[in-house]
Design a protein around this motif. Structure first.
Motif, PDB file in Angstrom:
ATOM      1  N   ASP A 232       0.827  -1.067  -0.269  1.00  0.00           N
ATOM      2  CA  ASP A 232       0.074  -0.085   0.117  1.00  0.00           C
ATOM      3  C   ASP A 232       0.833   1.299   0.005  1.00  0.00           C
ATOM      4  O   ASP A 232       0.443   2.328  -0.545  1.00  0.00           O
ATOM      5  CB  ASP A 232      -1.051  -0.052   1.196  1.00  0.00           C
ATOM      6  CG  ASP A 232      -2.014  -0.913   1.189  1.00  0.00           C
ATOM      7  OD1 ASP A 232      -2.357  -1.743  -0.104  1.00  0.00           O
ATOM      8  OD2 ASP A 232      -2.634  -1.309   2.287  1.00  0.00           O
ATOM      9  N   ASN A 233       1.980   1.220   0.645  1.00  0.00           N
ATOM     10  CA  ASN A 233       2.820   2.542   1.002  1.00  0.00           C
ATOM     11  C   ASN A 233       4.316   2.369   0.696  1.00  0.00           C
ATOM     12  O   ASN A 233       4.616   1.094   0.901  1.00  0.00           O
ATOM     13  CB  ASN A 233       2.518   3.058   2.349  1.00  0.00           C
ATOM     14  CG  ASN A 233       1.177   3.365   2.464  1.00  0.00           C
ATOM     15  OD1 ASN A 233       0.495   4.385   1.990  1.00  0.00           O
ATOM     16  ND2 ASN A 233       0.351   2.522   3.286  1.00  0.00           N
ATOM     17  N   LEU A 234       5.164   3.425   0.503  1.00  0.00           N
ATOM     18  CA  LEU A 234       6.382   3.355   0.224  1.00  0.00           C
ATOM     19  C   LEU A 234       6.888   4.288   1.299  1.00  0.00           C
ATOM     20  O   LEU A 234       6.365   5.125   1.522  1.00  0.00           O
ATOM     21  CB  LEU A 234       7.015   3.434  -1.040  1.00  0.00           C
ATOM     22  CG  LEU A 234       6.710   2.409  -1.955  1.00  0.00           C
ATOM     23  CD1 LEU A 234       7.032   2.830  -3.368  1.00  0.00           C
ATOM     24  CD2 LEU A 234       7.213   1.244  -1.700  1.00  0.00           C
ATOM     25  N   PRO A 235       8.069   4.134   2.007  1.00  0.00           N
ATOM     26  CA  PRO A 235       8.624   5.100   3.055  1.00  0.00           C
ATOM     27  C   PRO A 235       9.310   6.085   2.499  1.00  0.00           C
ATOM     28  O   PRO A 235       9.709   6.305   1.065  1.00  0.00           O
ATOM     29  CB  PRO A 235       9.457   4.202   3.761  1.00  0.00           C
ATOM     30  CG  PRO A 235      10.095   3.200   2.909  1.00  0.00           C
ATOM     31  CD  PRO A 235       8.940   2.721   1.799  1.00  0.00           C
ATOM     32  N   GLU A 236       9.612   6.889   3.273  1.00  0.00           N
ATOM     33  CA  GLU A 236      10.605   8.107   2.591  1.00  0.00           C
ATOM     34  C   GLU A 236      12.099   7.586   2.151  1.00  0.00           C
ATOM     35  O   GLU A 236      12.355   6.566   3.012  1.00  0.00           O
ATOM     36  CB  GLU A 236      10.930   8.988   3.991  1.00  0.00           C
ATOM     37  CG  GLU A 236      12.011  10.162   3.708  1.00  0.00           C
ATOM     38  CD  GLU A 236      12.061  10.960   4.939  1.00  0.00           C
ATOM     39  OE1 GLU A 236      13.160  11.923   4.983  1.00  0.00           O
ATOM     40  OE2 GLU A 236      11.496  11.101   6.050  1.00  0.00           O
ATOM     41  N   GLY A 237      12.694   8.304   1.439  1.00  0.00           N
ATOM     42  CA  GLY A 237      13.699   7.895   0.815  1.00  0.00           C
ATOM     43  C   GLY A 237      13.522   7.188  -0.436  1.00  0.00           C
ATOM     44  O   GLY A 237      14.812   6.809  -1.186  1.00  0.00           O
ATOM     45  N   ALA A 238      12.494   7.038  -1.074  1.00  0.00           N
ATOM     46  CA  ALA A 238      12.246   6.318  -2.452  1.00  0.00           C
ATOM     47  C   ALA A 238      12.263   7.787  -3.315  1.00  0.00           C
ATOM     48  O   ALA A 238      12.290   8.913  -2.799  1.00  0.00           O
ATOM     49  CB  ALA A 238      10.977   5.731  -2.512  1.00  0.00           C
ATOM     50  N   GLU A 239      12.339   7.389  -4.609  1.00  0.00           N
ATOM     51  CA  GLU A 239      12.230   8.408  -5.702  1.00  0.00           C
ATOM     52  C   GLU A 239      11.538   7.978  -6.899  1.00  0.00           C
ATOM     53  O   GLU A 239      11.554   6.882  -7.215  1.00  0.00           O
ATOM     54  CB  GLU A 239      13.508   8.644  -6.150  1.00  0.00           C
ATOM     55  CG  GLU A 239      14.420   7.767  -6.674  1.00  0.00           C
ATOM     56  CD  GLU A 239      15.769   8.019  -7.129  1.00  0.00           C
ATOM     57  OE1 GLU A 239      16.025   9.397  -7.313  1.00  0.00           O
ATOM     58  OE2 GLU A 239      16.629   7.560  -7.576  1.00  0.00           O
ATOM     59  N   GLU A 240      11.033   8.868  -7.585  1.00  0.00           N
ATOM     60  CA  GLU A 240      10.202   8.451  -8.749  1.00  0.00           C
ATOM     61  C   GLU A 240      11.419   8.597 -10.121  1.00  0.00           C
ATOM     62  O   GLU A 240      12.424   9.377 -10.014  1.00  0.00           O
ATOM     63  CB  GLU A 240       9.223   9.414  -9.123  1.00  0.00           C
ATOM     64  CG  GLU A 240       7.962   9.312  -8.408  1.00  0.00           C
ATOM     65  CD  GLU A 240       6.834  10.136  -8.785  1.00  0.00           C
ATOM     66  OE1 GLU A 240       7.082  11.101  -9.651  1.00  0.00           O
ATOM     67  OE2 GLU A 240       5.509   9.973  -8.589  1.00  0.00           O
ATOM     68  N   VAL A 241      11.429   7.353 -10.844  1.00  0.00           N
ATOM     69  CA  VAL A 241      12.265   7.533 -12.025  1.00  0.00           C
ATOM     70  C   VAL A 241      11.611   6.865 -13.253  1.00  0.00           C
ATOM     71  O   VAL A 241      10.394   6.425 -13.161  1.00  0.00           O
ATOM     72  CB  VAL A 241      13.493   6.419 -11.546  1.00  0.00           C
ATOM     73  CG1 VAL A 241      14.338   6.498 -10.467  1.00  0.00           C
ATOM     74  CG2 VAL A 241      12.870   4.735 -11.507  1.00  0.00           C
ATOM     75  N   LYS A 242      12.167   7.473 -14.423  1.00  0.00           N
ATOM     76  CA  LYS A 242      11.599   7.039 -15.496  1.00  0.00           C
ATOM     77  C   LYS A 242      11.949   5.866 -16.157  1.00  0.00           C
ATOM     78  O   LYS A 242      13.360   5.847 -16.256  1.00  0.00           O
ATOM     79  CB  LYS A 242      11.602   8.312 -16.430  1.00  0.00           C
ATOM     80  CG  LYS A 242      10.924   9.510 -15.994  1.00  0.00           C
ATOM     81  CD  LYS A 242       9.456   9.564 -16.083  1.00  0.00           C
ATOM     82  CE  LYS A 242       8.872   9.641 -17.311  1.00  0.00           C
ATOM     83  NZ  LYS A 242       7.318   9.354 -17.593  1.00  0.00           N
ATOM     84  N   VAL A 243      11.253   5.186 -16.748  1.00  0.00           N
ATOM     85  CA  VAL A 243      11.754   3.898 -17.481  1.00  0.00           C
ATOM     86  C   VAL A 243      10.829   3.988 -18.652  1.00  0.00           C
ATOM     87  O   VAL A 243       9.763   3.548 -18.650  1.00  0.00           O
ATOM     88  CB  VAL A 243      11.615   2.608 -16.718  1.00  0.00           C
ATOM     89  CG1 VAL A 243      11.833   1.638 -17.721  1.00  0.00           C
ATOM     90  CG2 VAL A 243      12.327   2.495 -15.545  1.00  0.00           C
ATOM     91  N   GLY A 244      11.336   4.349 -19.831  1.00  0.00           N
ATOM     92  CA  GLY A 244      10.526   4.589 -21.017  1.00  0.00           C
ATOM     93  C   GLY A 244       9.502   5.597 -20.845  1.00  0.00           C
ATOM     94  O   GLY A 244       9.744   7.022 -20.415  1.00  0.00           O
ATOM     95  N   ASP A 245       8.197   5.533 -21.130  1.00  0.00           N
ATOM     96  CA  ASP A 245       7.185   6.316 -20.877  1.00  0.00           C
ATOM     97  C   ASP A 245       6.509   6.390 -19.404  1.00  0.00           C
ATOM     98  O   ASP A 245       5.446   7.177 -19.072  1.00  0.00           O
ATOM     99  CB  ASP A 245       5.905   6.136 -21.972  1.00  0.00           C
ATOM    100  CG  ASP A 245       6.544   6.529 -23.315  1.00  0.00           C
ATOM    101  OD1 ASP A 245       7.588   7.472 -23.349  1.00  0.00           O
ATOM    102  OD2 ASP A 245       6.129   5.983 -24.240  1.00  0.00           O
TER     103      ASP A 245
END
Length: 335
Positions: A290-303
């Motif tokens: 359901d959730n992810l903690p602090e320290g993650a980041e959004e990254v692009k893979v293709g579109d």
């Protein structure tokens, strides 16, 4: 008789003198004033020369006013610098650089591309790590470097069933998942006051903390959080896979791994229960949380936009109208 006449004359003369004194005084005053004005007239040089030069010399103050205009001219430069320092386009540029993982994947397929040689370089079951640029050293009190990542951990373990479609290939790696992609923005989740993200420093631990050893490495565990000891206290680190504890927080989420196996998820860490104990295990590919903690980041893979926490990629999905994240399997492929 003569005496009385003499007195009368004296009195008359006194009266005449008294009556004539005011006129004499007035005439004297007017004469003095006229003399004063007459003396001032020769100083005609006071008329304009003295005042005009002073005003002329004071007018350069108007040039000082032009200096205020120069300050106004400089303001756009200052304001633009402040906008850059405080964020604005500079932060947007940083975000774009951080979110672009294509070059990292293509240029350095395995291991740490930051040059620090920290993090997970382990190849287990042909499962490799793609981008360890998030591996960081946390400097506590500017003395010793504490590695918050565990170089023995692996990014995931394979699913119990095959994927229904071939992997999506990008940058020399194949990305596999089960559920439809459904983007929703990453928002860090906090599990309460006893939970802390990687790198968090505490001076002391609660009396409930226990010591856990994994491959001769000593950790301290309390309420779902693992710590490494430091000179002045303790630093939160990535949970070491293989560590076994007797109790995990009651807020732990049950995660279905297969039809017969469940894991427990809390604070970004997965546990598997056996014989009444909970062992830290790699994230199970194909499972959802359901959730992810602090320290993650959004990254692009293709579109598509993934969320990367440590070395594990999560795809945003939705189940029954609820936003969730599916653990993605990532393998090297021959293009």
């Amino acid at each position: 008789m003569k005496t009385s006449k003499t007195r009368i004359w004296i009195i008359a003369l006194g009266v005449i003198a008294m009556l004539s004194l005011p006129d004499l005084a007035e005439a004297q005053r007017m004469r003095g004033a006229a003399a004063g004005r007459g003396g001032a007239r020769p100083t005609t040089t006071r008329k304009a020369p003295s005042r005009t030069p002073s005003r002329a010399t004071s007018r350069p103050a108007s040039s000082n006013r032009s200096s205020s205009n120069s300050r106004q001219i400089s303001k756009p430069t200052n304001s633009s610098s402040r906008a850059t320092i405080n964020g604005g386009s500079s932060r947007a540029t940083n975000v774009k650089n951080n979110n672009s993982r294509v070059n990292n994947i293509k240029g350095n397929k395995v291991g740490n591309n930051s040059g620090n040689k920290i993090g997970n370089n382990t190849n287990v079951g042909n499962r490799v790590n793609i981008d360890n640029s998030r591996d960081v050293n946390i400097n506590v009190n500017n003395r010793n470097n504490i590695n918050v990542r565990n170089n023995r951990n692996v990014a995931y373990r394979p699913p119990y069933r095959p994927y229904p479609r071939p992997p999506v290939v990008w940058g020399g790696f194949g990305f596999s998942w089960f559920r439809p992609y459904y983007y929703h923005p990453y928002r860090p989740f906090y599990w309460g006051p006893m939970w802390h993200p990687w790198g968090f420093f505490v001076a002391t631990l609660a009396t409930t903390a226990i010591i856990v050893s994994v491959e001769n490495q000593k950790y301290h565990y309390d309420e779902g959080v693992f710590y490494e000891e430091h000179d002045d206290g303790y630093v939160v680190v990535e949970a070491p896979q293989g560590a076994t504890v007797n109790v995990i927080p009651k807020e732990a989420e049950t995660v279905e791994v297969s039809n017969t196996v469940n894991n427990y998820y809390y604070g970004g860490t997965f546990y598997e229960k056996e014989n009444g104990e909970y062992t830290v295990v790699p994230p199970p590919a194909g499972a959802v949380v359901d959730n992810l903690p602090e320290g993650a980041e959004e990254v692009k893979v293709g579109d598509q936009t993934y969320v990367k926490y440590g070395d594990t990629y999560y795809m945003p999905v939705q189940e029954d109208g609820v936003d969730k994240y599916e653990i993605v399997q990532v393998e090297p492929v021959d293009e």
